[in-house]
Design a protein around this motif. Structure first.
Motif, PDB file in Angstrom:
ATOM      1  N   MET A   1       0.814  -1.202   0.000  1.00 53.01           N
ATOM      2  CA  MET A   1       0.000   0.000   0.000  1.00 53.01           C
ATOM      3  C   MET A   1       0.849   1.253   0.000  1.00 53.01           C
ATOM      4  O   MET A   1       0.352   2.353  -0.148  1.00 53.01           O
ATOM      5  CB  MET A   1      -0.922   0.021   1.223  1.00 53.01           C
ATOM      6  N   LYS A   2       2.162   1.111   0.174  1.00 52.79           N
ATOM      7  CA  LYS A   2       3.011   2.298   0.163  1.00 52.79           C
ATOM      8  C   LYS A   2       3.067   2.941  -1.212  1.00 52.79           C
ATOM      9  O   LYS A   2       3.377   4.118  -1.322  1.00 52.79           O
ATOM     10  CB  LYS A   2       4.410   1.930   0.653  1.00 52.79           C
ATOM     11  N   GLN A   3       2.790   2.137  -2.268  1.00 55.18           N
ATOM     12  CA  GLN A   3       2.646   2.768  -3.568  1.00 55.18           C
ATOM     13  C   GLN A   3       1.452   3.715  -3.490  1.00 55.18           C
ATOM     14  O   GLN A   3       0.357   3.324  -3.096  1.00 55.18           O
ATOM     15  CB  GLN A   3       2.386   1.740  -4.674  1.00 55.18           C
ATOM     16  N   ASN A   4       1.667   4.970  -3.882  1.00 52.49           N
ATOM     17  CA  ASN A   4       0.618   5.970  -3.688  1.00 52.49           C
ATOM     18  C   ASN A   4       0.075   6.433  -5.035  1.00 52.49           C
ATOM     19  O   ASN A   4       0.248   7.587  -5.413  1.00 52.49           O
ATOM     20  CB  ASN A   4       1.171   7.146  -2.872  1.00 52.49           C
ATOM     21  N   ILE A   5      -0.569   5.533  -5.743  1.00 51.85           N
ATOM     22  CA  ILE A   5      -1.094   5.875  -7.062  1.00 51.85           C
ATOM     23  C   ILE A   5      -2.222   6.896  -6.967  1.00 51.85           C
ATOM     24  O   ILE A   5      -2.497   7.640  -7.916  1.00 51.85           O
ATOM     25  CB  ILE A   5      -1.571   4.590  -7.793  1.00 51.85           C
ATOM     26  N   TYR A   6      -2.853   6.990  -5.816  1.00 53.23           N
ATOM     27  CA  TYR A   6      -3.999   7.887  -5.665  1.00 53.23           C
ATOM     28  C   TYR A   6      -3.605   9.365  -5.624  1.00 53.23           C
ATOM     29  O   TYR A   6      -4.472  10.240  -5.703  1.00 53.23           O
ATOM     30  CB  TYR A   6      -4.801   7.521  -4.422  1.00 53.23           C
ATOM     31  N   ASP A   7      -2.324   9.651  -5.523  1.00 49.40           N
ATOM     32  CA  ASP A   7      -1.876  11.042  -5.629  1.00 49.40           C
ATOM     33  C   ASP A   7      -1.314  11.359  -7.011  1.00 49.40           C
ATOM     34  O   ASP A   7      -0.810  12.454  -7.237  1.00 49.40           O
ATOM     35  CB  ASP A   7      -0.847  11.367  -4.539  1.00 49.40           C
ATOM     36  N   HIS A   8      -1.402  10.407  -7.931  1.00 50.81           N
ATOM     37  CA  HIS A   8      -1.079  10.679  -9.330  1.00 50.81           C
ATOM     38  C   HIS A   8      -2.211  11.547  -9.892  1.00 50.81           C
ATOM     39  O   HIS A   8      -3.396  11.167  -9.831  1.00 50.81           O
ATOM     40  CB  HIS A   8      -0.988   9.363 -10.105  1.00 50.81           C
ATOM     41  N   PRO A   9      -1.916  12.743 -10.436  1.00 48.61           N
ATOM     42  CA  PRO A   9      -2.978  13.691 -10.819  1.00 48.61           C
ATOM     43  C   PRO A   9      -4.026  13.110 -11.754  1.00 48.61           C
ATOM     44  O   PRO A   9      -5.238  13.257 -11.520  1.00 48.61           O
ATOM     45  CB  PRO A   9      -2.203  14.840 -11.478  1.00 48.61           C
ATOM     46  N   GLU A  10      -3.607  12.442 -12.835  1.00 53.55           N
ATOM     47  CA  GLU A  10      -4.573  11.922 -13.794  1.00 53.55           C
ATOM     48  C   GLU A  10      -5.353  10.744 -13.211  1.00 53.55           C
ATOM     49  O   GLU A  10      -6.570  10.631 -13.418  1.00 53.55           O
ATOM     50  CB  GLU A  10      -3.875  11.493 -15.086  1.00 53.55           C
ATOM     51  N   PHE A  11      -4.657   9.871 -12.483  1.00 52.53           N
ATOM     52  CA  PHE A  11      -5.345   8.751 -11.851  1.00 52.53           C
ATOM     53  C   PHE A  11      -6.421   9.256 -10.914  1.00 52.53           C
ATOM     54  O   PHE A  11      -7.570   8.802 -10.959  1.00 52.53           O
ATOM     55  CB  PHE A  11      -4.361   7.871 -11.080  1.00 52.53           C
ATOM     56  N   PHE A  12      -6.072  10.213 -10.064  1.00 51.24           N
ATOM     57  CA  PHE A  12      -7.023  10.678  -9.067  1.00 51.24           C
ATOM     58  C   PHE A  12      -8.202  11.398  -9.716  1.00 51.24           C
ATOM     59  O   PHE A  12      -9.341  11.280  -9.261  1.00 51.24           O
ATOM     60  CB  PHE A  12      -6.343  11.587  -8.049  1.00 51.24           C
ATOM     61  N   ARG A  13      -7.945  12.115 -10.783  1.00 48.19           N
ATOM     62  CA  ARG A  13      -9.030  12.796 -11.484  1.00 48.19           C
ATOM     63  C   ARG A  13     -10.045  11.770 -11.999  1.00 48.19           C
ATOM     64  O   ARG A  13     -11.258  11.943 -11.844  1.00 48.19           O
ATOM     65  CB  ARG A  13      -8.476  13.627 -12.645  1.00 48.19           C
ATOM     66  N   GLN A  14      -9.529  10.709 -12.609  1.00 48.26           N
ATOM     67  CA  GLN A  14     -10.413   9.677 -13.145  1.00 48.26           C
ATOM     68  C   GLN A  14     -11.105   8.891 -12.027  1.00 48.26           C
ATOM     69  O   GLN A  14     -12.297   8.562 -12.119  1.00 48.26           O
ATOM     70  CB  GLN A  14      -9.611   8.712 -14.034  1.00 48.26           C
ATOM     71  N   TYR A  15     -10.363   8.592 -10.971  1.00 51.15           N
ATOM     72  CA  TYR A  15     -10.932   7.832  -9.852  1.00 51.15           C
ATOM     73  C   TYR A  15     -12.033   8.626  -9.159  1.00 51.15           C
ATOM     74  O   TYR A  15     -13.101   8.092  -8.831  1.00 51.15           O
ATOM     75  CB  TYR A  15      -9.831   7.473  -8.855  1.00 51.15           C
ATOM     76  N   GLN A  16     -11.785   9.912  -8.947  1.00 49.43           N
ATOM     77  CA  GLN A  16     -12.782  10.754  -8.300  1.00 49.43           C
ATOM     78  C   GLN A  16     -14.054  10.845  -9.150  1.00 49.43           C
ATOM     79  O   GLN A  16     -15.173  10.807  -8.632  1.00 49.43           O
ATOM     80  CB  GLN A  16     -12.198  12.143  -8.053  1.00 49.43           C
ATOM     81  N   LYS A  17     -13.869  10.937 -10.458  1.00 49.66           N
ATOM     82  CA  LYS A  17     -15.018  10.964 -11.370  1.00 49.66           C
ATOM     83  C   LYS A  17     -15.832   9.678 -11.240  1.00 49.66           C
ATOM     84  O   LYS A  17     -17.073   9.704 -11.225  1.00 49.66           O
ATOM     85  CB  LYS A  17     -14.523  11.156 -12.808  1.00 49.66           C
ATOM     86  N   LEU A  18     -15.128   8.535 -11.163  1.00 49.78           N
ATOM     87  CA  LEU A  18     -15.794   7.246 -11.010  1.00 49.78           C
ATOM     88  C   LEU A  18     -16.605   7.196  -9.720  1.00 49.78           C
ATOM     89  O   LEU A  18     -17.778   6.814  -9.720  1.00 49.78           O
ATOM     90  CB  LEU A  18     -14.754   6.130 -11.031  1.00 49.78           C
ATOM     91  N   ARG A  19     -15.976   7.601  -8.609  1.00 49.03           N
ATOM     92  CA  ARG A  19     -16.634   7.504  -7.307  1.00 49.03           C
ATOM     93  C   ARG A  19     -17.753   8.514  -7.125  1.00 49.03           C
ATOM     94  O   ARG A  19     -18.669   8.300  -6.337  1.00 49.03           O
ATOM     95  CB  ARG A  19     -15.599   7.659  -6.196  1.00 49.03           C
ATOM     96  N   GLN A  20     -17.682   9.624  -7.858  1.00 46.08           N
ATOM     97  CA  GLN A  20     -18.720  10.642  -7.734  1.00 46.08           C
ATOM     98  C   GLN A  20     -19.957  10.320  -8.564  1.00 46.08           C
ATOM     99  O   GLN A  20     -20.989  10.976  -8.406  1.00 46.08           O
ATOM    100  CB  GLN A  20     -18.160  12.006  -8.137  1.00 46.08           C
ATOM    101  N   GLY A  21     -19.851   9.324  -9.434  1.00 48.29           N
ATOM    102  CA  GLY A  21     -21.023   8.897 -10.191  1.00 48.29           C
ATOM    103  C   GLY A  21     -22.060   8.304  -9.256  1.00 48.29           C
ATOM    104  O   GLY A  21     -21.729   7.793  -8.175  1.00 48.29           O
ATOM    105  N   PRO A  22     -23.336   8.341  -9.631  1.00 49.89           N
ATOM    106  CA  PRO A  22     -24.387   7.867  -8.725  1.00 49.89           C
ATOM    107  C   PRO A  22     -24.321   6.375  -8.447  1.00 49.89           C
ATOM    108  O   PRO A  22     -24.702   5.928  -7.367  1.00 49.89           O
ATOM    109  CB  PRO A  22     -25.683   8.246  -9.462  1.00 49.89           C
ATOM    110  N   TYR A  23     -23.818   5.595  -9.420  1.00 54.27           N
ATOM    111  CA  TYR A  23     -23.785   4.149  -9.257  1.00 54.27           C
ATOM    112  C   TYR A  23     -22.419   3.614  -9.659  1.00 54.27           C
ATOM    113  O   TYR A  23     -21.919   3.908 -10.744  1.00 54.27           O
ATOM    114  CB  TYR A  23     -24.866   3.495 -10.127  1.00 54.27           C
ATOM    115  N   ASN A  24     -21.809   2.838  -8.762  1.00 54.17           N
ATOM    116  CA  ASN A  24     -20.548   2.186  -9.057  1.00 54.17           C
ATOM    117  C   ASN A  24     -20.445   0.904  -8.241  1.00 54.17           C
ATOM    118  O   ASN A  24     -21.289   0.634  -7.375  1.00 54.17           O
ATOM    119  CB  ASN A  24     -19.364   3.129  -8.801  1.00 54.17           C
TER     120      ASN A  24
END
Length: 245
Positions: A1-24
């Motif tokens: 878990m020390k790999q911190n892919i969630y602070d990669h700008p493009e990854f986080f932008r896409q991940y946040q978009k996914l999680r903000q959708g009404p259904y996932n």
């Protein structure tokens, strides 16, 4: 878990978009299953590993947990957690579970949602968790299902017939445990594959008793909201375990 892919700008932008959708997959399948395994939360001291944006930690407080210690390696995640899910009884820390220290027998319940497949040394982390969990208390966690993490190739693991329909899901390299590098929004996302028997036997080796396992299936209402959940009847995405010290 020390790999911190969630602070990669493009990854986080896409991940946040996914999680903000009404259904996932998280809110329709994984989170309901995780919550179904929880003990009664009233007055419990909880450690949430890989707390993300804090939704689950806040859920615990809403259900009368006494206090939640929530840890994550992502500054992006914690910034949202502290902004949107702050509470006097939640403490957020920027820390990996591999580096987290607490006194023995500190917690009544330890949880982890989809973070332990980023862990390289699973046995060391389970040893740490078992020590800081109070006797009689539970560890509840979810991981990507080993069927999903097994293959070493990054392409779509579904096989298709001549008409372009999915014929079956291909599993390979199941017993060859270790690092898997995936493309998920960006290249180079590192996860670790381990078999179901390794997961179970590691828990047992560190004094934890398996109480329940889930490979959750969506109900018809969830499938109506997100049709791709139909594939869960052919191949499970998640494995969830409740273990007791």
């Amino acid at each position: 878990m020390k790999q911190n892919i969630y602070d990669h700008p493009e990854f986080f932008r896409q991940y946040q978009k996914l999680r903000q959708g009404p259904y996932n997959f998280n809110n329709l399948l994984e989170q309901p299953a995780l919550k179904s395994l929880l003990p009664k939360l009233s007055n419990l001291q909880i450690l949430d590993i890989g707390c993300g944006m804090g939704e689950f930690a806040y859920y615990c407080i809403e259900n009368n947990a006494q206090h939640v210690t929530a840890i994550d390696v992502s500054e992006n995640m914690l910034a949202i957690a502290q902004r949107e899910h702050a509470h006097p009884h939640i403490d957020y820390y920027l820390q990996a579970i591999e580096d987290y220290h607490a006194a023995p027998n500190s917690f009544d319940c330890i949880t982890s949602s989809l973070s332990l497949h980023y862990i390289k040394d699973f046995s060391a982390v389970i040893c740490r968790i078992a020590k800081i969990l109070r006797p009689g208390s539970v560890f509840v966690f979810s991981v990507e299902h080993p069927i999903v993490t097994a293959r070493k190739t990054m392409e779509d693991n579904w096989m298709y017939d001549d008409n372009g329909n999915r014929s079956h899901y291909a599993i390979d390299n199941y017993q060859d445990e270790g690092l898997r590098e995936r493309t998920w929004f960006v290249d180079g996302v590192v996860k670790y594959h381990r078999s179901i028997s390794t997961i179970i036997n590691t828990l047992i080796a560190h004094g934890l008793t398996i109480e329940k396992m889930l490979e959750p299936l969506p109900d018809s209402e969830a499938i109506q909201k997100l049709h791709s959940l139909e594939n869960e009847h052919r191949r499970p995405s998640f494995l969830l375990i409740r273990a007791k010290k």
